[in-house]
Design an enzyme around this catalytic site. Structure first.
Site, PDB file in Angstrom:
ATOM      1  N   LEU A  12      -7.340  -5.673   6.480  1.00  0.00           N
ATOM      2  CA  LEU A  12      -7.011  -6.739   5.528  1.00  0.00           C
ATOM      3  C   LEU A  12      -7.443  -6.411   4.103  1.00  0.00           C
ATOM      4  CD1 LEU A  12      -7.707 -10.171   7.273  1.00  0.00           C
ATOM      5  CD2 LEU A  12      -5.589  -9.409   6.199  1.00  0.00           C
ATOM      6  N   SER A  72      -6.485  -6.079  -6.752  1.00  0.00           N
ATOM      7  CA  SER A  72      -7.697  -6.656  -6.174  1.00  0.00           C
ATOM      8  C   SER A  72      -8.846  -6.598  -7.166  1.00  0.00           C
ATOM      9  CB  SER A  72      -8.079  -5.916  -4.885  1.00  0.00           C
ATOM     10  OG  SER A  72      -8.704  -4.678  -5.188  1.00  0.00           O
ATOM     11  N   GLU A 112       0.156 -13.648  11.938  1.00  0.00           N
ATOM     12  CA  GLU A 112       0.632 -12.473  12.658  1.00  0.00           C
ATOM     13  C   GLU A 112       0.597 -11.294  11.691  1.00  0.00           C
ATOM     14  OE1 GLU A 112       1.598 -12.287  15.913  1.00  0.00           O
ATOM     15  OE2 GLU A 112       0.995 -14.390  16.135  1.00  0.00           O
ATOM     16  N   LEU A 120      11.806 -20.466  -4.190  1.00  0.00           N
ATOM     17  CA  LEU A 120      10.781 -19.603  -3.618  1.00  0.00           C
ATOM     18  C   LEU A 120       9.488 -19.694  -4.416  1.00  0.00           C
ATOM     19  CD1 LEU A 120      10.038 -17.126  -1.699  1.00  0.00           C
ATOM     20  CD2 LEU A 120      10.755 -15.696  -3.624  1.00  0.00           C
ATOM     21  N   GLY A 143       0.479   5.560  -4.452  1.00  0.00           N
ATOM     22  CA  GLY A 143      -0.065   6.855  -4.814  1.00  0.00           C
ATOM     23  C   GLY A 143       0.306   7.942  -3.819  1.00  0.00           C
ATOM     24  N   ARG A 144       0.259   7.614  -2.531  1.00  0.00           N
ATOM     25  CA  ARG A 144       0.616   8.600  -1.512  1.00  0.00           C
ATOM     26  C   ARG A 144       2.102   8.952  -1.567  1.00  0.00           C
ATOM     27  NH1 ARG A 144      -2.557   5.447   3.083  1.00  0.00           N
ATOM     28  NH2 ARG A 144      -2.665   3.978   1.344  1.00  0.00           N
ATOM     29  N   TRP A 145       2.913   7.968  -1.886  1.00  0.00           N
ATOM     30  CA  TRP A 145       4.352   8.222  -2.050  1.00  0.00           C
ATOM     31  C   TRP A 145       4.560   9.254  -3.161  1.00  0.00           C
ATOM     32  CZ3 TRP A 145       7.774   7.843  -6.078  1.00  0.00           C
ATOM     33  CH2 TRP A 145       9.140   7.826  -5.768  1.00  0.00           C
ATOM     34  N   HIS A 191       3.682   3.849  -8.810  1.00  0.00           N
ATOM     35  CA  HIS A 191       3.550   2.440  -9.179  1.00  0.00           C
ATOM     36  C   HIS A 191       4.863   1.897  -9.758  1.00  0.00           C
ATOM     37  CE1 HIS A 191      -0.610   2.383  -8.156  1.00  0.00           C
ATOM     38  NE2 HIS A 191      -0.974   3.224  -9.102  1.00  0.00           N
ATOM     39  N   ASP A 210       0.825  -1.201   0.000  1.00  0.00           N
ATOM     40  CA  ASP A 210       0.000   0.000   0.000  1.00  0.00           C
ATOM     41  C   ASP A 210       0.864   1.258   0.000  1.00  0.00           C
ATOM     42  OD1 ASP A 210      -2.374   1.336   0.000  1.00  0.00           O
ATOM     43  OD2 ASP A 210      -2.801   1.045   2.123  1.00  0.00           O
ATOM     44  N   GLY A 211       0.369   2.307  -0.665  1.00  0.00           N
ATOM     45  CA  GLY A 211       0.994   3.616  -0.545  1.00  0.00           C
ATOM     46  C   GLY A 211       1.718   4.135  -1.768  1.00  0.00           C
TER      47      GLY A 211
END
Length: 255
Positions: A205, A75, A217, A141, A33-35, A47, A30-31
């Site tokens: 979430l 999403s 966690e 991985l 756009g705010r960045w 992005h 998240d973030g």
């Protein structure tokens, strides 16, 4: 969120002696756009830088020995964003596959896509299929990409699948257990996330891995996703390693 108190997930790496490392880490990135807004830059630049942060994260996860990384890349609700932004994000996905897929394959990374695919544009669906097919035999991985994903719709699809099997006589209603539901989810065969990391200071979430997060966690980081680096990742892992996981029970020290 209601869960059965007597169901204990499979043992994780953090419980087998290391006491520090989760097997499966999931990210809500998240973030972006705010960045960008904080720097008077277009959201698209956020992005772009977020993609660089993803590359750093995947490399570091492999380096420290994490088995599964799941990323919330797009999403099912993200389609409601402005068309120009959605188009740019689809272009980023194409560039990621074209630029990074070969390297990830060489690094023995296995890619798995979760989320709905029925209504995807054919070119996007083909990219996702290409990534899975090329890396399906890799043993390093596991990179799980949640694309066009929503936790509620995933559970609905699993319930519909099991309902059809009951109607066909393949299962009885009593066969629809927690294990059966887990096996019908997009994440079937994967361990549940031990640790879910969300950046940018948000504490929710957002319809991500609702079933699988029953005993996860959580770690909430104030950094916007483009600023999430190896040091921030290590701090989250260190915090995880200091926690006691009881799965609804009591450990010896609490008795």
């Amino acid at each position: 969120m209601s869960v059965s108190p007597d169901r204990k997930p499979e043992v994780t790496a953090a419980e087998t002696g290391s006491g520090k490392l989760p097997r499966h880490v999931a990210f809500i990135m998240d973030g972006n756009g705010r960045w960008a807004t904080a720097r008077s830059l277009p959201r698209t630049e956020g992005h772009r830088q977020g993609l660089e942060a993803l590359r750093r994260t995947i490399r570091h996860a492999g380096k420290v020995g994490i088995e599964v990384v799941t990323i919330y890349s797009f999403s099912s609700e993200n389609w409601s964003r402005p068309p120009a932004e959605v188009s740019f994000l689809m272009g980023l996905l194409r560039r990621f596959v074209q630029r990074d897929l070969s390297e990830l394959h060489k690094e023995n990374v296995r890619i798995r896509i979760i989320g709905g695919r029925d209504d995807l544009e054919r070119g996007i669906a083909a990219l996702l299929e290409e990534a899975e097919e090329l890396t399906q035999h890799n043993t390093g991985l596991n990179l799980v990409v949640a694309f066009n994903y929503g936790g509620r719709s995933e559970i609905v699809r699993a319930a519909q699948c099991l309902s059809r099997r009951v109607l066909a006589g393949e299962l009885t209603p009593e066969d629809v257990t927690e294990d059966a539901i887990s096996g019908a989810l997009d994440t079937a065969g994967l361990p549940d996330p031990d640790l879910i990391i969300r950046t940018s200071g948000e504490m929710r979430l957002s319809n991500f891995l609702l079933w699988q997060a029953a005993y996860s966690e959580f770690y909430f980081c104030e950094k916007h996703w483009p600023d999430f680096d190896e040091a921030a990742f290590d701090e989250a892992l260190s915090c995880f390693g200091s926690r006691q996981r009881r799965y609804g029970g009591l450990n010896a020290k609490a008795l």
